[in-house]
Write an enzyme that holds these catalytic residues in place. Structure first.
Site, PDB file in Angstrom:
ATOM      1  N   ALA A 176      27.856  84.194  22.781  1.00  0.00           N
ATOM      2  CA  ALA A 176      29.217  83.707  23.033  1.00  0.00           C
ATOM      3  C   ALA A 176      30.237  84.545  22.260  1.00  0.00           C
ATOM      4  O   ALA A 176      31.299  84.882  22.784  1.00  0.00           O
ATOM      5  CB  ALA A 176      29.338  82.235  22.637  1.00  0.00           C
ATOM      6  N   ARG A 200      37.606  80.392  28.614  1.00  0.00           N
ATOM      7  CA  ARG A 200      38.332  80.627  27.363  1.00  0.00           C
ATOM      8  C   ARG A 200      39.830  80.789  27.560  1.00  0.00           C
ATOM      9  O   ARG A 200      40.580  80.874  26.624  1.00  0.00           O
ATOM     10  CB  ARG A 200      37.724  81.851  26.646  1.00  0.00           C
ATOM     11  CG  ARG A 200      38.222  82.021  25.222  1.00  0.00           C
ATOM     12  CD  ARG A 200      37.215  82.791  24.411  1.00  0.00           C
ATOM     13  NE  ARG A 200      37.768  83.364  23.206  1.00  0.00           N
ATOM     14  CZ  ARG A 200      38.161  84.607  23.078  1.00  0.00           C
ATOM     15  NH1 ARG A 200      38.096  85.450  24.117  1.00  0.00           N
ATOM     16  NH2 ARG A 200      38.630  85.054  21.943  1.00  0.00           N
ATOM     17  N   HIS A 251      30.407  88.676  17.045  1.00  0.00           N
ATOM     18  CA  HIS A 251      31.621  89.479  16.813  1.00  0.00           C
ATOM     19  C   HIS A 251      31.237  90.820  16.193  1.00  0.00           C
ATOM     20  O   HIS A 251      31.710  91.877  16.585  1.00  0.00           O
ATOM     21  CB  HIS A 251      32.566  88.786  15.809  1.00  0.00           C
ATOM     22  CG  HIS A 251      33.007  87.422  16.221  1.00  0.00           C
ATOM     23  ND1 HIS A 251      33.328  86.451  15.308  1.00  0.00           N
ATOM     24  CD2 HIS A 251      33.190  86.860  17.443  1.00  0.00           C
ATOM     25  CE1 HIS A 251      33.709  85.347  15.944  1.00  0.00           C
ATOM     26  NE2 HIS A 251      33.611  85.571  17.236  1.00  0.00           N
TER      27      HIS A 251
HETATM   28 FE1  CFM Z   1      39.392  84.445  16.004  1.00  0.00          FE
HETATM   29 FE2  CFM Z   1      39.427  82.002  16.132  1.00  0.00          FE
HETATM   30 FE3  CFM Z   1      37.369  83.486  17.128  1.00  0.00          FE
HETATM   31 FE4  CFM Z   1      39.868  83.530  18.298  1.00  0.00          FE
HETATM   32 FE5  CFM Z   1      39.052  81.598  20.096  1.00  0.00          FE
HETATM   33 FE6  CFM Z   1      38.669  80.076  17.904  1.00  0.00          FE
HETATM   34 FE7  CFM Z   1      36.582  81.516  18.856  1.00  0.00          FE
HETATM   35 MO1  CFM Z   1      37.522  79.497  20.153  1.00  0.00          MO
HETATM   36  S1  CFM Z   1      41.071  83.173  16.604  1.00  0.00           S
HETATM   37  S2  CFM Z   1      38.466  85.077  17.869  1.00  0.00           S
HETATM   38  S3  CFM Z   1      40.549  83.171  20.325  1.00  0.00           S
HETATM   39  S4  CFM Z   1      37.927  83.096  15.136  1.00  0.00           S
HETATM   40  S5  CFM Z   1      39.723  79.689  19.691  1.00  0.00           S
HETATM   41  S6  CFM Z   1      39.683  79.919  15.852  1.00  0.00           S
HETATM   42  S7  CFM Z   1      36.626  79.608  18.066  1.00  0.00           S
HETATM   43  S8  CFM Z   1      37.111  81.625  20.860  1.00  0.00           S
HETATM   44  S9  CFM Z   1      35.370  83.083  17.988  1.00  0.00           S
HETATM   45  C1  HCA Z   2      33.102  79.879  22.050  1.00  0.00           C
HETATM   46  C2  HCA Z   2      34.428  79.837  22.779  1.00  0.00           C
HETATM   47  C3  HCA Z   2      35.365  78.757  22.319  1.00  0.00           C
HETATM   48  C4  HCA Z   2      34.864  77.384  22.679  1.00  0.00           C
HETATM   49  C5  HCA Z   2      35.947  76.374  22.613  1.00  0.00           C
HETATM   50  C6  HCA Z   2      35.614  74.923  22.613  1.00  0.00           C
HETATM   51  C7  HCA Z   2      36.723  79.030  22.993  1.00  0.00           C
HETATM   52  O1  HCA Z   2      32.996  79.470  20.898  1.00  0.00           O
HETATM   53  O2  HCA Z   2      32.171  80.367  22.637  1.00  0.00           O
HETATM   54  O3  HCA Z   2      34.605  74.498  22.038  1.00  0.00           O
HETATM   55  O4  HCA Z   2      36.446  74.184  23.152  1.00  0.00           O
HETATM   56  O5  HCA Z   2      37.713  79.140  22.302  1.00  0.00           O
HETATM   57  O6  HCA Z   2      36.754  79.096  24.212  1.00  0.00           O
HETATM   58  O7  HCA Z   2      35.538  78.839  20.918  1.00  0.00           O
END
Ligand code: CFM
Ligand code: HCA
Length: 542
Positions: free
Chosen positions: A65, A96, A195
């Protein structure tokens, strides 16, 4: 509104772990911390980035993910092909809300597609490489994309398919860039591992491929902005007004060529540090591009970030223009803010989100007078909680610098932000200067409770104890929270709202939160069995 009695965080912590078995309680107690500081002013040590206890219902996602959905997902013109069972693709398909806007109708946009090898039993038993090759060929024949990337799901690692060998072979055959990611879902403890894998891959296979130099004065990369709900469009608008040019964004509204060309920028502005700090560091070490931490959530943070970028370039013309933009945008913000604040002042918020927003959204709540009484990340690391000291080598010439020495000091300091004044003085004597950024804890109240990787059980307990006015998290938490009569805002997908970044985004957010916390509907919530003697008798409910 407005409260005076806030429960003692030590007491709350005891209550949260009281029902756990001893070993689990001991483990969880390292990740549930009242926000205190030690005698040097360092925040308390926060347990983070550790494996979730099996059986506990976590908010976390998987490595795949983080790699496919988060970092690579928002890129419009790479065919992102998932090697795995169809479900892994289906459940990551457009959920997303990362938006994109190709410059013209002629530009490729594969974001609405769902590419998968659709692995079957047969592939698990006899291997899936042949099927993967065929899928790459099919995607190429149909779309003639600039690049194809391959994402490994759990079974790929388990059966030993070599996605990198397939990528090399197909790259050779097709003459386009094809590269793979070993981002099997089970790797690491959360999406954070994904990431890192995505960052390394993009740096190895794409960055530096295109040396075209943009003809502009102030060229930056925006790192860690994924254009959820159109955030990046609003940031683009503001940067445009200021005369600051974007070479690339990692990875909201991005294209392959932007990644390939990002090493030609003057500065990296890092928004979500958690997901992209690896690219910032690699661009600094290999190409000598410095990075600064910025935040476009909230009007104040946005103004501060613009000033920080202008300060880096240190050109009077840019500084003036940035001030003019801020001055033009602020009156409308002030007007809405003051109105909303009258109704929101003193209300309590909680946020348990990802690795960045549980911190970055606290400032925007403060702007309308709301306090964050408890917060935490799903998968962030210690530096996101406690802060990070970063070597200040802005404007150091990349060639003349001793990279090895820099790396050693970097490693030593990154995960060890805790230094006494004596240690700092010693380092300063060696010529090491630090720029610093604060983590979540430095910005929170001393009586707030910080919780890492919160569980479903702890969420319910927390709501019971604090009765907050608003709870922020993701889709998995949403309905359970709402059923307890607390309004719930998704800070991942923004529900169906946004943009919330930048100046116009701040106005959107103030209004949305006002609507939510001041709606009377939550007071009327009753569970279906409440007040129904027949149902209660039938199922034996109290
Ligand atoms: Fe950075 Fe985030 Fe994330 Fe994000 Fe997101 Fe998120 Fe995520 Mo959901 S700012 S990239 S755009 S750590 S909302 S708080 S959890 S997808 S891995
Ligand atoms: C992810 C994506 C996610 C999930 C959001 C949620 C996102 O972690 O794979 O649980 O509602 O932002 O779409 O973080």
């Amino acid at each position: 509104t407005g409260r005076t009695e806030i429960p003692d965080p030590e007491m709350v912590k005891k209550e949260l772990i009281a029902k756990y078995p001893t070993k689990v309680a001991r483990k969880r107690s390292k990740q549930i911390m009242p926000n205190t500081t030690d005698e040097c002013g360092n925040p308390t040590v926060m347990g983070a980035n550790v494996r979730t206890v099996p059986g506990i219902i976590t908010q976390r996602g998987c490595c795949y993910a983080g790699c496919k959905g988060v970092i690579m997902g928002p890129t419009r013109d790479i065919v992102n092909l998932v090697h795995g069972p169809i479900g892994c693709s289906f459940y990551a398909w457009l959920t997303r809300r990362n938006q994109t806007r190709p410059p013209t109708d002629q530009d490729d946009n594969y974001m609405t597609y769902c590419f998968s090898t659709d692995m079957q039993d047969n592939d698990i038993v006899f291997g899936g490489e042949k099927k993967l090759k065929a899928a790459i060929q099919e995607a190429y024949d149909n779309f003639k994309p600039k690049a194809i990337s391959i994402f490994s799901t759990c079974p790929v690692g388990l059966i030993g398919d070599d996605v990198h060998a397939v990528a090399r072979e197909m790259k050779e055959k097709l003459g386009i860039n094809v590269f793979g990611f070993s981002c099997e879902g089970y790797k690491g403890v959360s999406q954070s591992a994904g990431h890192h894998i995505a960052n390394n891959g993009i740096f190895t296979h794409v960055v530096g491929e295109n040396d075209t130099i943009m003809d502009a004065d102030y060229k930056i990369n925006l790192l860690g902005e994924y254009n959820i709900g159109g955030d990046a469009f609003e940031i683009d608008r503001i940067l445009g007004l200021c005369g600051i040019s974007l070479v690339s964004t990692f990875s909201g509204n991005s294209s392959y060529d932007q990644f390939a060309n990002c090493h030609t920028a003057d500065l990296n502005a890092v928004m979500c540090h958690r997901s992209i700090n690896y690219v910032a560091d690699m661009l600094e070490i290999r190409y000598g591009i410095p990075w600064i931490k910025i935040n476009f959530i909230g009007a104040q943070a946005t103004a501060k970030s613009l000033r920080k970028i202008a300060q880096y370039f240190d050109e009077p013309e840019l500084i003036e223009r940035v001030e003019a933009v801020i001055a033009a945008e602020l009156p409308e913000i002030e007007r809405v803010k003051e109105e909303v604040k009258q109704r929101c002042e003193g209300k309590l918020a909680m946020m348990f989100v990802g690795g960045s927003r549980a911190h970055s959204y606290q400032g925007i709540f403060k702007e309308i007078g709301m306090r964050t009484i408890s917060a935490g990340y799903e998968f962030a690391h210690r530096d996101d909680y406690e802060g990070r000291r970063v070597i200040d080598d802005i404007k150091v010439d990349a060639d003349s610098r001793n990279i090895q020495e820099l790396e050693i000091t970097r490693d030593e300091t990154r995960y060890n932000p805790r230094k006494t004044e004596a240690e700092m003085a010693e380092l300063a004597e060696k010529g090491v200067a630090f720029k610093e950024y604060n983590g979540m804890m430095a910005d929170m109240d001393p009586n707030a409770l910080v919780i890492d990787d919160i569980s479903q059980y702890e969420t319910e307990k927390l709501i019971e104890i604090y009765k907050p006015d608003l709870y922020c998290a993701g889709i998995k938490e949403k309905y359970a929270v709402q059923k307890s009569g607390i309004p719930m805002k998704q800070l991942h997908s923004y529900d169906s709202g946004g943009p919330y970044a930048g100046f116009k985004g701040a106005i959107n957010f103030y209004k949305e939160i006002d609507r939510m916390v001041n709606s009377k509907v939550w007071g009327y919530i009753q569970a279906p069995w409440q007040g129904s003697p027949e149902l209660s008798a039938k199922y034996g409910w109290e």
